[in-house]
Design a protein around this motif. Structure first.
Motif, short mmCIF file in Angstrom:
data_model
loop_
_atom_site.label_atom_id
_atom_site.label_comp_id
_atom_site.label_asym_id
_atom_site.label_seq_id
_atom_site.Cartn_x
_atom_site.Cartn_y
_atom_site.Cartn_z
N TRP A 72 -2.46 -4.06 6.84
CA TRP A 72 -3.83 -3.46 7.13
C TRP A 72 -4.10 -2.73 6.32
N ALA A 73 -3.63 -1.85 5.36
CA ALA A 73 -4.90 -1.00 4.26
C ALA A 73 -6.11 -0.54 4.12
N LYS A 74 -6.38 0.31 4.48
CA LYS A 74 -7.68 -0.14 3.57
C LYS A 74 -7.76 0.48 2.26
N ASP A 75 -6.63 1.25 1.67
CA ASP A 75 -6.57 1.75 0.50
C ASP A 75 -5.58 1.40 -0.12
N ILE A 76 -4.83 1.78 -1.50
CA ILE A 76 -3.78 1.09 -1.99
C ILE A 76 -3.19 2.56 -2.13
N ALA A 77 -3.86 3.83 -1.84
CA ALA A 77 -3.42 5.22 -1.47
C ALA A 77 -2.31 5.73 -0.61
N ILE A 78 -2.71 5.04 0.45
CA ILE A 78 -1.24 5.35 1.89
C ILE A 78 -0.23 5.66 1.00
N GLY A 79 -0.02 4.59 0.20
CA GLY A 79 1.37 4.12 -0.50
C GLY A 79 1.93 5.29 -1.10
N TRP A 143 0.14 -6.87 -0.26
CA TRP A 143 -1.43 -5.69 0.30
C TRP A 143 -2.43 -6.24 -0.33
N ARG A 144 -3.67 -6.99 -0.16
CA ARG A 144 -5.17 -7.86 -0.64
C ARG A 144 -5.67 -7.06 -0.89
N ASP A 145 -6.02 -6.67 -2.70
CA ASP A 145 -7.33 -5.65 -2.95
C ASP A 145 -8.28 -6.04 -2.25
N LYS A 146 -9.21 -6.25 -1.75
CA LYS A 146 -10.29 -7.08 -1.45
C LYS A 146 -11.19 -6.74 -1.95
N SER A 147 -11.28 -5.70 -3.20
CA SER A 147 -12.60 -5.51 -4.29
C SER A 147 -11.78 -5.93 -5.76
N LYS A 148 -10.82 -6.99 -5.28
CA LYS A 148 -10.79 -8.23 -6.57
C LYS A 148 -11.06 -9.26 -6.16
N PRO A 149 -11.57 -9.98 -6.72
CA PRO A 149 -11.09 -11.32 -6.58
C PRO A 149 -9.96 -12.14 -6.27
N GLU A 150 -9.61 -12.92 -5.84
CA GLU A 150 -8.58 -13.53 -5.43
C GLU A 150 -7.56 -14.00 -6.35
N ASP A 151 -8.15 -14.03 -6.92
CA ASP A 151 -7.29 -14.73 -8.37
C ASP A 151 -6.90 -14.13 -9.82
N ALA A 152 -7.54 -12.74 -8.92
CA ALA A 152 -7.18 -12.10 -10.26
C ALA A 152 -5.55 -11.84 -10.18
N ASP A 153 -5.02 -11.45 -11.46
CA ASP A 153 -3.95 -11.04 -11.53
C ASP A 153 -3.57 -10.41 -10.31
N ASP A 154 -4.14 -8.38 -10.16
CA ASP A 154 -4.01 -7.47 -9.48
C ASP A 154 -4.55 -7.58 -8.15
N ALA A 155 -4.80 -8.96 -7.51
CA ALA A 155 -5.59 -8.93 -6.60
C ALA A 155 -4.55 -8.51 -5.19
N PHE A 156 -3.37 -8.82 -5.18
CA PHE A 156 -2.46 -8.64 -4.71
C PHE A 156 -1.21 -7.54 -4.49
N VAL A 157 -0.70 -6.25 -4.24
CA VAL A 157 -0.13 -5.26 -4.31
C VAL A 157 0.72 -5.76 -3.89
N TRP A 158 2.75 -5.84 -4.83
CA TRP A 158 3.61 -6.15 -4.25
C TRP A 158 4.22 -4.69 -4.09
N SER A 159 4.67 -3.54 -3.21
CA SER A 159 4.97 -2.80 -2.93
C SER A 159 6.15 -2.33 -2.04
N VAL A 160 7.08 -1.77 -2.52
CA VAL A 160 8.61 -1.26 -1.34
C VAL A 160 8.79 0.55 -0.76
N VAL A 161 8.88 0.28 0.12
CA VAL A 161 9.30 1.58 0.78
C VAL A 161 11.37 1.89 0.57
N ILE A 162 11.56 2.87 -0.04
CA ILE A 162 13.20 3.37 0.51
C ILE A 162 13.81 3.57 2.11
N LEU A 163 14.43 2.56 2.60
CA LEU A 163 15.55 3.62 4.20
C LEU A 163 16.06 4.42 3.90
#
Length: 238
Positions: A72-79, A143-163
């Motif tokens: 639901w994030a609006k910006d990747i910077a939250i990560g 996370w879906r980066d809506k500033s990029k076309p859906e078929d762009a290589d970096d349109a979806f960002v896979w991210s992780v957090v350590i517990l």
């Protein structure tokens, strides 16, 4: 917290260790003795294919951006600030609760760094198992980066957090928190998306058993993200 760690094993070695078929490894990273937030990191997950819903999920090793970006994030910077999640509250926090229930992973590591001392004069320590490596508990999001076309290589960002959890005596003298670990006999259930009850999930995690970790001071070269190499984990005299 855990803000830096080291991974020197190759993708093929990690695949063998975690029971991943090598053809499930899509990207290979160089050894990194100074893994920092926003860098690409390896994580192990169990996941099916969207276009093959009837095929059973399989264990995969893939790369992620370290620093969780909720869907639901609006910006990747939250990560940039969501690099650790407290295991005590992850099941309830909005940023982590869905991933805690459905998208769990393991981040392999040789060891991790913590700092002790006053601000401006902190000494880094390298903390690692006396035998073997670490399987750090993590969560992942897509996370879906809506500033990029859906078929762009970096349109979806896979991210992780350590517990993280309260540090054991081995680490507590340096820092009060440390990564939560997943023992080998719990890997399958921890990674299984069908394991969804928070209490069941939490029971699969353990702090490091006292006595299995070694900690020693290392060069302040590790303070600078641009520095890298095996010399960073070599002990120094204080």
């Amino acid at each position: 917290m855990c803000g830096r760690y080291a991974v020197s094993q190759s993708a093929d070695d990690l695949a063998d260790e975690f029971g991943v078929e090598r053809d499930e490894v899509r990207e290979r990273l160089d050894p990194d003795w100074n893994v920092a937030p926003t860098k690409k990191v390896y994580a192990v997950m169990t996941r099916g294919k969207k276009d093959e819903p009837d095929v059973a999920p399989v264990r995969r090793l893939r790369t992620f951006r370290w620093g969780l970006v909720p869907s639901w994030a609006k910006d990747i910077a939250i990560g940039n600030r969501l690099i650790n999640a407290r295991v005590e509250t992850a099941a309830e926090k909005p940023a982590f609760r869905k991933a805690f229930a459905l998208r769990r992973c393991i981040l392999p590591a040789d060891g991790f760094y913590e700092w002790r001392g006053e601000k401006g004069d902190k000494q880094p320590f390298y903390i690692h198992p006396k035998d073997g490596s670490l399987a750090m508990a993590g969560l992942y999001e897509i996370w879906r980066d809506k500033s990029k076309p859906e078929d762009a290589d970096d349109a979806f960002v896979w991210s992780v957090v350590i517990l993280t959890t309260d540090a054991t005596d081995d680490v507590g003298q340096i820092h009060d928190r440390m990564p939560m670990l997943v023992e080998a006999d719990h890997w399958e259930r921890w990674l299984d998306p069908a394991t969804t009850e928070p209490d069941d999930v939490t029971r699969l995690l353990t702090p490091a058993v006292p006595g299995i970790l070694d900690a020693y001071p290392v060069s302040t070269d590790v303070n600078k993200v641009g520095n890298n190499g095996p010399h960073l984990v070599e002990p120094v005299e204080l």
